[in-house]
Design a protein around this motif. Structure first.
Motif, PDB file in Angstrom:
ATOM      1  N   PHE A  29      46.848  45.490  57.471  1.00  0.00           N
ATOM      2  CA  PHE A  29      46.094  44.863  56.594  1.00  0.00           C
ATOM      3  C   PHE A  29      46.773  43.307  56.889  1.00  0.00           C
ATOM      4  N   VAL A  30      45.985  42.620  57.529  1.00  0.00           N
ATOM      5  CA  VAL A  30      46.745  41.236  57.715  1.00  0.00           C
ATOM      6  C   VAL A  30      46.282  40.239  56.769  1.00  0.00           C
ATOM      7  N   ILE A  31      47.246  39.922  56.162  1.00  0.00           N
ATOM      8  CA  ILE A  31      47.009  39.194  54.884  1.00  0.00           C
ATOM      9  C   ILE A  31      45.901  37.877  54.915  1.00  0.00           C
ATOM     10  N   GLU A  32      46.238  37.193  56.097  1.00  0.00           N
ATOM     11  CA  GLU A  32      45.300  36.114  56.387  1.00  0.00           C
ATOM     12  C   GLU A  32      43.945  36.569  56.855  1.00  0.00           C
ATOM     13  N   ASP A  33      43.702  37.586  57.018  1.00  0.00           N
ATOM     14  CA  ASP A  33      42.261  38.033  57.414  1.00  0.00           C
ATOM     15  C   ASP A  33      41.645  38.496  56.030  1.00  0.00           C
ATOM     16  N   SER A  34      42.348  38.595  54.779  1.00  0.00           N
ATOM     17  CA  SER A  34      41.734  39.112  53.594  1.00  0.00           C
ATOM     18  C   SER A  34      40.911  37.843  52.919  1.00  0.00           C
ATOM     19  N   LEU A  35      39.634  38.220  52.566  1.00  0.00           N
ATOM     20  CA  LEU A  35      38.929  37.496  51.964  1.00  0.00           C
ATOM     21  C   LEU A  35      39.432  36.784  50.822  1.00  0.00           C
ATOM     22  N   GLY A  36      39.961  37.770  49.881  1.00  0.00           N
ATOM     23  CA  GLY A  36      40.679  37.402  48.662  1.00  0.00           C
ATOM     24  C   GLY A  36      41.589  36.352  48.728  1.00  0.00           C
ATOM     25  N   TYR A  37      42.247  36.609  49.873  1.00  0.00           N
ATOM     26  CA  TYR A  37      43.369  35.544  50.084  1.00  0.00           C
ATOM     27  C   TYR A  37      42.916  34.203  50.502  1.00  0.00           C
ATOM     28  N   LEU A  38      41.945  34.291  51.530  1.00  0.00           N
ATOM     29  CA  LEU A  38      41.442  33.122  51.837  1.00  0.00           C
ATOM     30  C   LEU A  38      40.792  32.164  50.805  1.00  0.00           C
ATOM     31  N   VAL A  39      39.898  32.946  49.872  1.00  0.00           N
ATOM     32  CA  VAL A  39      39.113  32.234  48.870  1.00  0.00           C
ATOM     33  C   VAL A  39      40.030  31.654  47.763  1.00  0.00           C
ATOM     34  N   ASN A  40      41.068  32.665  47.511  1.00  0.00           N
ATOM     35  CA  ASN A  40      42.301  32.138  46.624  1.00  0.00           C
ATOM     36  C   ASN A  40      43.100  30.991  47.047  1.00  0.00           C
ATOM     37  N   ARG A  41      43.272  30.991  48.279  1.00  0.00           N
ATOM     38  CA  ARG A  41      44.045  29.873  48.814  1.00  0.00           C
ATOM     39  C   ARG A  41      43.488  28.565  48.701  1.00  0.00           C
ATOM     40  N   ALA A  42      42.104  28.562  49.184  1.00  0.00           N
ATOM     41  CA  ALA A  42      41.252  27.493  49.294  1.00  0.00           C
ATOM     42  C   ALA A  42      41.198  26.870  47.821  1.00  0.00           C
ATOM     43  N   ALA A  43      40.939  27.767  46.914  1.00  0.00           N
ATOM     44  CA  ALA A  43      40.840  27.388  45.432  1.00  0.00           C
ATOM     45  C   ALA A  43      42.011  27.028  45.032  1.00  0.00           C
ATOM     46  N   ARG A  44      43.160  27.393  45.262  1.00  0.00           N
ATOM     47  CA  ARG A  44      44.645  26.805  44.806  1.00  0.00           C
ATOM     48  C   ARG A  44      44.760  25.591  45.374  1.00  0.00           C
ATOM     49  N   LEU A  45      44.529  25.323  46.741  1.00  0.00           N
ATOM     50  CA  LEU A  45      44.685  24.135  47.413  1.00  0.00           C
ATOM     51  C   LEU A  45      43.744  22.981  46.743  1.00  0.00           C
ATOM     52  N   MET A  46      42.520  23.126  46.298  1.00  0.00           N
ATOM     53  CA  MET A  46      41.720  22.415  45.623  1.00  0.00           C
ATOM     54  C   MET A  46      42.057  22.094  44.349  1.00  0.00           C
ATOM     55  N   ALA A  47      42.570  23.074  43.542  1.00  0.00           N
ATOM     56  CA  ALA A  47      42.995  22.803  41.992  1.00  0.00           C
ATOM     57  C   ALA A  47      44.322  22.012  42.138  1.00  0.00           C
ATOM     58  N   HIS A  48      45.066  22.067  43.121  1.00  0.00           N
ATOM     59  CA  HIS A  48      46.279  21.142  43.381  1.00  0.00           C
ATOM     60  C   HIS A  48      45.867  19.876  43.546  1.00  0.00           C
ATOM     61  N   GLU A  49      44.963  19.635  44.377  1.00  0.00           N
ATOM     62  CA  GLU A  49      44.531  18.193  44.634  1.00  0.00           C
ATOM     63  C   GLU A  49      44.027  17.624  43.270  1.00  0.00           C
ATOM     64  N   LEU A  50      43.221  18.549  42.691  1.00  0.00           N
ATOM     65  CA  LEU A  50      42.576  18.112  41.489  1.00  0.00           C
ATOM     66  C   LEU A  50      43.511  17.635  40.447  1.00  0.00           C
ATOM     67  N   ALA A  51      44.515  18.682  40.241  1.00  0.00           N
ATOM     68  CA  ALA A  51      45.515  18.445  39.194  1.00  0.00           C
ATOM     69  C   ALA A  51      45.782  17.057  39.349  1.00  0.00           C
ATOM     70  N   GLU A  52      46.577  16.858  40.492  1.00  0.00           N
ATOM     71  CA  GLU A  52      47.507  15.584  41.056  1.00  0.00           C
ATOM     72  C   GLU A  52      46.377  14.293  40.511  1.00  0.00           C
ATOM     73  N   ARG A  53      45.130  14.420  40.785  1.00  0.00           N
ATOM     74  CA  ARG A  53      44.254  13.230  40.563  1.00  0.00           C
ATOM     75  C   ARG A  53      44.023  13.083  38.964  1.00  0.00           C
ATOM     76  N   ILE A  54      43.912  14.133  38.149  1.00  0.00           N
ATOM     77  CA  ILE A  54      43.546  14.004  36.704  1.00  0.00           C
ATOM     78  C   ILE A  54      44.697  13.937  35.800  1.00  0.00           C
ATOM     79  N   ARG A  55      45.790  14.032  36.500  1.00  0.00           N
ATOM     80  CA  ARG A  55      47.181  14.113  35.715  1.00  0.00           C
ATOM     81  C   ARG A  55      47.323  12.460  35.027  1.00  0.00           C
ATOM     82  N   PRO A  56      47.113  11.608  35.545  1.00  0.00           N
ATOM     83  CA  PRO A  56      47.136  10.214  35.127  1.00  0.00           C
ATOM     84  C   PRO A  56      46.351  10.078  33.787  1.00  0.00           C
ATOM     85  N   ALA A  57      45.191  10.868  33.403  1.00  0.00           N
ATOM     86  CA  ALA A  57      44.379  10.858  32.354  1.00  0.00           C
ATOM     87  C   ALA A  57      45.023  11.673  31.091  1.00  0.00           C
ATOM     88  N   GLY A  58      46.350  12.345  31.465  1.00  0.00           N
ATOM     89  CA  GLY A  58      46.854  13.115  30.455  1.00  0.00           C
ATOM     90  C   GLY A  58      46.386  14.569  30.340  1.00  0.00           C
TER      91      GLY A  58
END
Length: 177
Positions: A29-58
């Motif tokens: 089982f190659v972790i980076e070949d897992s669909l769940g890993y890839l979708v989760n990783r992409a979602a986390r990266l996007m969520a992190h970027e959005l979190a940084e942008r909305i933080r100034p609004a509290g």
């Protein structure tokens, strides 16, 4: 011996296991070949970027998901919000508590069923929509710029198919009854 091995992409193979004949009997089982890993990783990266942008609004990223749903349909019950946002009810209670404290929402007993709490946006919560939605749009746009227009359409179509046709456990917004 285990029938499965787990590895990171690009990691060297276990030479000892290969010489002992274990590799031929096991599957990898190659972790980076897992669909769940890839979708989760992409979602986390996007969520992190959005979190940084909305933080100034509290607004915290967990509150963002609740705000988006309430902007679409204000007055949902805590149970409905928990299901649609796909977080556990105790976590939703704590999130709503913080949002009440921060003046984003109010919690009101349902007039027809006193066991239910309905969550309504405050004027402040409503006023953030026009400030925060463009930030989410820009994160989505920046991610999709890495793809061709055709790839972006295909990605949306396939993710929608997985999310909406996910079966009884999928957490999509259902029409109000």
């Amino acid at each position: 011996m285990s029938a499965w091995s787990v590895q990171l992409a690009g990691a060297p193979k276990d030479e000892d296991a290969e010489h002992s004949g274990l590799v031929s009997e096991s599957r990898t089982f190659v972790i980076e070949d897992s669909l769940g890993y890839l979708v989760n990783r992409a979602a986390r990266l996007m969520a992190h970027e959005l979190a940084e942008r909305i933080r100034p609004a509290g607004v915290a990223i967990g509150q963002w998901a609740v705000l988006v749903v309430l902007w679409a349909r204000d007055g949902m019950s805590q149970a409905e919000l928990s299901r649609v946002v796909a977080i556990e009810p105790p976590t939703m209670v704590r999130t709503i508590d913080r949002m009440v404290r921060d003046g984003l929402v109010t919690r009101t007993l349902d007039p027809e069923d006193g066991r239910l709490s309905r969550i309504y946006l405050t004027e402040h919560g409503r006023s953030l929509r026009d400030e925060l939605v463009p930030l989410a749009v820009s994160v989505n746009d920046e991610v999709l710029k890495r793809l061709t227009a055709s790839e972006a359409r295909t990605l949306r179509r396939l993710l929608t198919k997985l999310a909406i046709n996910g079966g009884p456990s999928s957490s999509i917004v259902q029409p109000r009854r």
